[in-house]
Each structure stands twice: as structure tokens, then as C-alpha cells.
Design an enzyme around this catalytic site. Structure first.
Site, PDB file in Angstrom:
ATOM      1  N   ASN A   1       0.566  -1.538  -0.188  1.00  0.00           N
ATOM      2  CA  ASN A   1      -0.373   0.003  -0.039  1.00  0.00           C
ATOM      3  C   ASN A   1       0.721   1.571   0.094  1.00  0.00           C
ATOM      4  O   ASN A   1       2.230   1.661   0.493  1.00  0.00           O
ATOM      5  CB  ASN A   1      -1.175  -0.095   1.161  1.00  0.00           C
TER       6      ASN A   1
ATOM      7  N   ASN B   1       5.616  -0.774  11.871  1.00  0.00           N
ATOM      8  CA  ASN B   1       4.209  -0.845  10.844  1.00  0.00           C
ATOM      9  C   ASN B   1       5.272  -1.449   9.533  1.00  0.00           C
ATOM     10  O   ASN B   1       5.807  -2.392   9.269  1.00  0.00           O
ATOM     11  CB  ASN B   1       5.380   0.795  10.558  1.00  0.00           C
TER      12      ASN B   1
ATOM     13  N   PHE C   1      -2.257   8.357   3.646  1.00  0.00           N
ATOM     14  CA  PHE C   1      -2.721   9.171   4.843  1.00  0.00           C
ATOM     15  C   PHE C   1      -3.697   9.558   4.434  1.00  0.00           C
ATOM     16  O   PHE C   1      -4.374  10.668   4.339  1.00  0.00           O
ATOM     17  CB  PHE C   1      -2.206   9.882   5.986  1.00  0.00           C
TER      18      PHE C   1
ATOM     19  N   LYS D   1       4.966   4.519  17.297  1.00  0.00           N
ATOM     20  CA  LYS D   1       4.962   3.170  15.780  1.00  0.00           C
ATOM     21  C   LYS D   1       5.630   3.598  15.172  1.00  0.00           C
ATOM     22  O   LYS D   1       6.635   4.528  14.890  1.00  0.00           O
ATOM     23  CB  LYS D   1       3.410   3.360  15.446  1.00  0.00           C
TER      24      LYS D   1
ATOM     25  N   ASN E   1       4.915   6.105   3.435  1.00  0.00           N
ATOM     26  CA  ASN E   1       4.328   7.020   2.084  1.00  0.00           C
ATOM     27  C   ASN E   1       3.466   8.481   2.539  1.00  0.00           C
ATOM     28  O   ASN E   1       3.142   8.770   1.614  1.00  0.00           O
ATOM     29  CB  ASN E   1       2.818   6.174   2.152  1.00  0.00           C
ATOM     30  N   THR E   2       4.474   8.407   3.564  1.00  0.00           N
ATOM     31  CA  THR E   2       4.303  10.406   3.487  1.00  0.00           C
ATOM     32  C   THR E   2       5.579  10.704   3.464  1.00  0.00           C
ATOM     33  O   THR E   2       7.121  10.642   4.261  1.00  0.00           O
ATOM     34  CB  THR E   2       3.802  11.097   4.774  1.00  0.00           C
TER      35      THR E   2
ATOM     36  N   SER F   1       5.292   5.733   8.603  1.00  0.00           N
ATOM     37  CA  SER F   1       4.824   5.031   7.219  1.00  0.00           C
ATOM     38  C   SER F   1       5.300   5.548   6.182  1.00  0.00           C
ATOM     39  O   SER F   1       6.294   6.781   6.220  1.00  0.00           O
ATOM     40  CB  SER F   1       3.245   5.960   6.944  1.00  0.00           C
TER      41      SER F   1
END
Length: 376
Positions: free
Chosen positions: A127, A258, A131, A229, A196-197, A194
Site C-alpha cells: 500500500n 509498521n 494517510f 509506532k 508513504n508520506t 509510514s
């Protein structure tokens, strides 16, 4: 007979070839519809049926962690219910707690689609959602409409940094969301891991992380448990540094871990939906490929702290054996997401049944007695 694995999953994963994000949105919309009409006869029947088939209440599975009482150790991980629109339903699906979010101070659409891919050969998902959420005001309004009695399980809230906020202002961004939501969650999570940012994982460095911890804890004044996290891809010395910083600022615990950016163990070579090599697709890998990584991190943290810092273990949990491995490595609680989408709603009950059998086989009276017993 597990109808989900025999009939539903093959249709969703193969026959219909539906975008996984579309399936996710429709599933969440259905749960929201049930959750938002509490007095409807159909809703009452649905909840009663869910409770009958999916829920298990056993004293041996109960425990208190960082001052919060959990009816069982299996929780829903952040990412499934980003805006809290089905917050009242997770207790009817057998979960012992649910973590909402990741929520950001500003609403944001997330990354361009497609951004969620199943990797069935690996029992995994890729993925790069970014966010996507309606923002902390929307979650605040959603949760504020509810009564405390709506929830029989603890509700955690996972906080992320808005993409438009510069890294230098990250602490104030997290603080803004926390101030809006602090009275509506049982615990809070600082998500700096994460992939993804852009550059978010840079916040796991000690200097910026210390500023975030200090800012939130000054506002918190010990009222709510705050956790962090972390990623599974950190070097051991960096994990140790984050752990020590967490202890310095009296965080309630750590969530390990994560998603991973490591592709080295994947059987999947090409993403069917895009035709691109999996190594060329951005995003984090969840599911079975992260299981051993996350367990190793859990074991390291438990040993490093002597078991003094509670851990929520997440990554690659599909079975009771997977859950037991993380608990005996040092996790007081565990979370599922990818495994649940593969195995369906009966998975939580199967895990809890298996954990009870393992406790009985070892003569242990409670799940808390199993925490860390196999970390050496």
C-alpha cells in the site's frame, strides 16, 4: 465452515478482479450503515449475529496495559477505519480494541490511485495510501456524536503528520490533532513510520522525535497513554535510541511495527494491476513478509527494556501460532489487518481459541503471564 475463505475471498480476490481499495470502501460503508442506525431492527439483528459468531469473552484473555483494560489482546490495526466511521462495530467482530486513523490535522486525499495491491503468493499487501483521511475535525465530530456506552472496547487513535506540513513544524501538526481528539480516545499513537508520506520516517531520528514527544507530553500531562509506532527497517542501534527516548519522555509503549520497504523476500515479481515490477512500485509491504521482522523488533525491545515498556505487536499475524510468537517475544497486545482481510471475520475467534489452548497447555492462568516468556 468458513464461508469467507471458501466463497467470498475467491470472488473478491480473483473472479471479480475488483480494486482492493474499492472492496475496502464498500466493506467499511456497510459497517458504517449498521453502526449509524443503532435502533433499526435489522441493525440489532446484525449486531447480535456478529456477537454470536465472532466474539469470545474469557477471563484468561483480559488484561490491563498502560492503565487501560482490554477484554482480549487482539486489536484492529490502524489503517482500516481511518475516519472512525465504523468505530462502534469492531467490538461486535471480536476485537479486544480498535485503533482508528491514521488521522492528520488537515484533510488530505492521499496518493494517486491505484495505491493498494494484494500479493496473494506472499499473503501480503502493498500500500501507498498516503494517510488519506477526512482530517482530525471530521474524526472529532464523528466520535463526539457518540456516547461512552457505545464502546465496550478501548479505542486508540493513530496520529500522522499532514503532507502539507513541513517536517520542521511536525510537532505542532501532531499536537493540533491530539488537542482536538484527546478526550475521545483511550490511547494515542504517534505515527512517524509510514513509508508513504515523503520524508516522514526522518522523524524517527532522535532530535525531531524528541521535540514531538516533548510537545505532546507537555499538553497531555499524563492524562492519556501515548505510544510511538516504529518501522521494521531501522537499525538496532536506532531502535534502541527510540526506546530510550520513549522511556525518557514516559511514553506508555511502542507499536512494533509498521510496514516494510524491503522487497527481498517477496515471491511476487510483478504487480498485475500495473504490469510493473514490484521493486518499481512505491509503498510499504504488510502481511506475512513482515512477520519475522516485526517479531525480531518486539523481542529486541522487550529484552532491551527488561519488559518494562509495553509493546503492541503487529505484522504478519494470520493464526494463533503467529499471535503466540509475538506475545511470547514480548508483545502484551497484538494487532491485525492484512491477515484479517485474507482470513476473514472468523480469524479473531480462531486466534483467541488457539491462545486459550496454548495457555491451558502451559498451565498459565492469563495471557499476561505469557508475555515475553519466549524472548530468549
Amino acid at each position: 465452515m468458513d464461508i469467507y475463505q471458501l466463497a467470498v475471498r475467491p470472488l473478491l480476490f480473483s473472479a471479480f478482479k475488483v480494486d482492493p481499495e474499492v472492496v475496502h470502501k464498500r466493506s467499511l460503508a456497510l459497517l458504517h450503515a449498521i453502526d449509524s442506525t443503532p435502533t433499526s431492527p435489522l441493525t440489532t439483528l446484525a449486531k447480535a449475529s456478529f456477537q454470536q459468531y465472532f466474539c469470545r469473552a474469557e477471563r484468561q484473555l483480559e488484561q490491563s496495559v498502560f492503565g487501560v483494560s482490554f477484554p482480549n489482546p487482539v486489536g484492529l490495526a490502524a489503517g482500516f477505519d481511518k475516519d472512525g466511521i465504523a468505530a462502534g462495530m469492531w467490538q461486535y467482530l471480536g476485537f479486544g480494541f480498535a485503533e482508528l486513523g491514521t488521522v492528520t490535522y488537515h484533510p488530505q486525499p492521499g496518493n494517486p490511485q491505484p495505491r493498494l495491491f494484494r500479493l496473494p503468493q506472499d499473503r501480503a499487501a502493498l500500500n501507498r495510501m498516503g494517510f488519506n483521511n477526512l482530517g482530525s475535525v471530521a474524526m472529532m465530530e464523528e466520535l463526539a456524536r457518540r456516547q461512552q456506552s457505545d464502546f465496550t472496547i478501548p479505542i486508540g487513535i493513530n496520529l500522522g503528520k499532514s503532507k502539507i506540513t513541513p517536517l520542521a513544524d511536525a510537532a505542532s501538526d501532531y499536537l493540533g490533532s491530539f488537542q482536538r481528539l484527546k478526550d475521545l480516545g483511550d490511547y494515542f499513537v504517534i505515527n512517524v513510520s509510514s513509508p508513504n508520506t515523503p520524508n516522514l520516517r526522518d522523524l524517527q531520528a532522535i532530535a525531531p522525535l524528541g521535540i514531538i514527544f516533548d510537545t505532546l507530553q507537555q499538553a497531555n500531562q499524563g492524562r492519556k497513554p501515548i505510544l510511538v509506532k516504529i518501522a521494521p527497517d531501522l537499525a538496532w542501534e536506532d531502535i534502541a535510541a527510540v526506546v530510550e527516548l520513549s522511556q525518557q519522555y514516559q511514553l506508555a509503549g511502542i507499536i512494533a511495527t509498521n510496514t516494510t520497504i524491503d522487497r527481498s523476500q517477496l515471491v511476487t515479481k510483478t504487480i498485475a494491476a500495473t504490469g510493473n515490477p514490484v521493486t518499481a512500485e512505491a509503498g510499504g509491504i504488510s502481511g506475512a513478509p513482515v512477520r519475522d521482522k516485526s517479531t525480531a523488533v518486539i523481542r529486541f525491545i522487550h529484552q532491551h527494556t527488561g519488559g518494562s515498556l509495553p509493546i503492541i505487536g503487529v505484522g504478519g499475524i494470520f493464526t494463533a501460532d503467529d499471535a503466540w510468537e509475538k506475545i511470547t517475544a514480548g508483545a502484551s497486545l497484538i494487532q491485525v489487518y492484512t491477515g484479517w482481510t485474507y482470513n476473514g471475520p472468523w480469524m479473531v475467534d480462531r486466534i483467541l481459541t488457539g491462545l486459550l489452548a496454548k495457555l491451558e497447555a502451559r498451565g498459565l492462568s492469563s495471557i499476561s503471564a505469557a508475555v515475553g516468556i519466549g524472548d530468549t
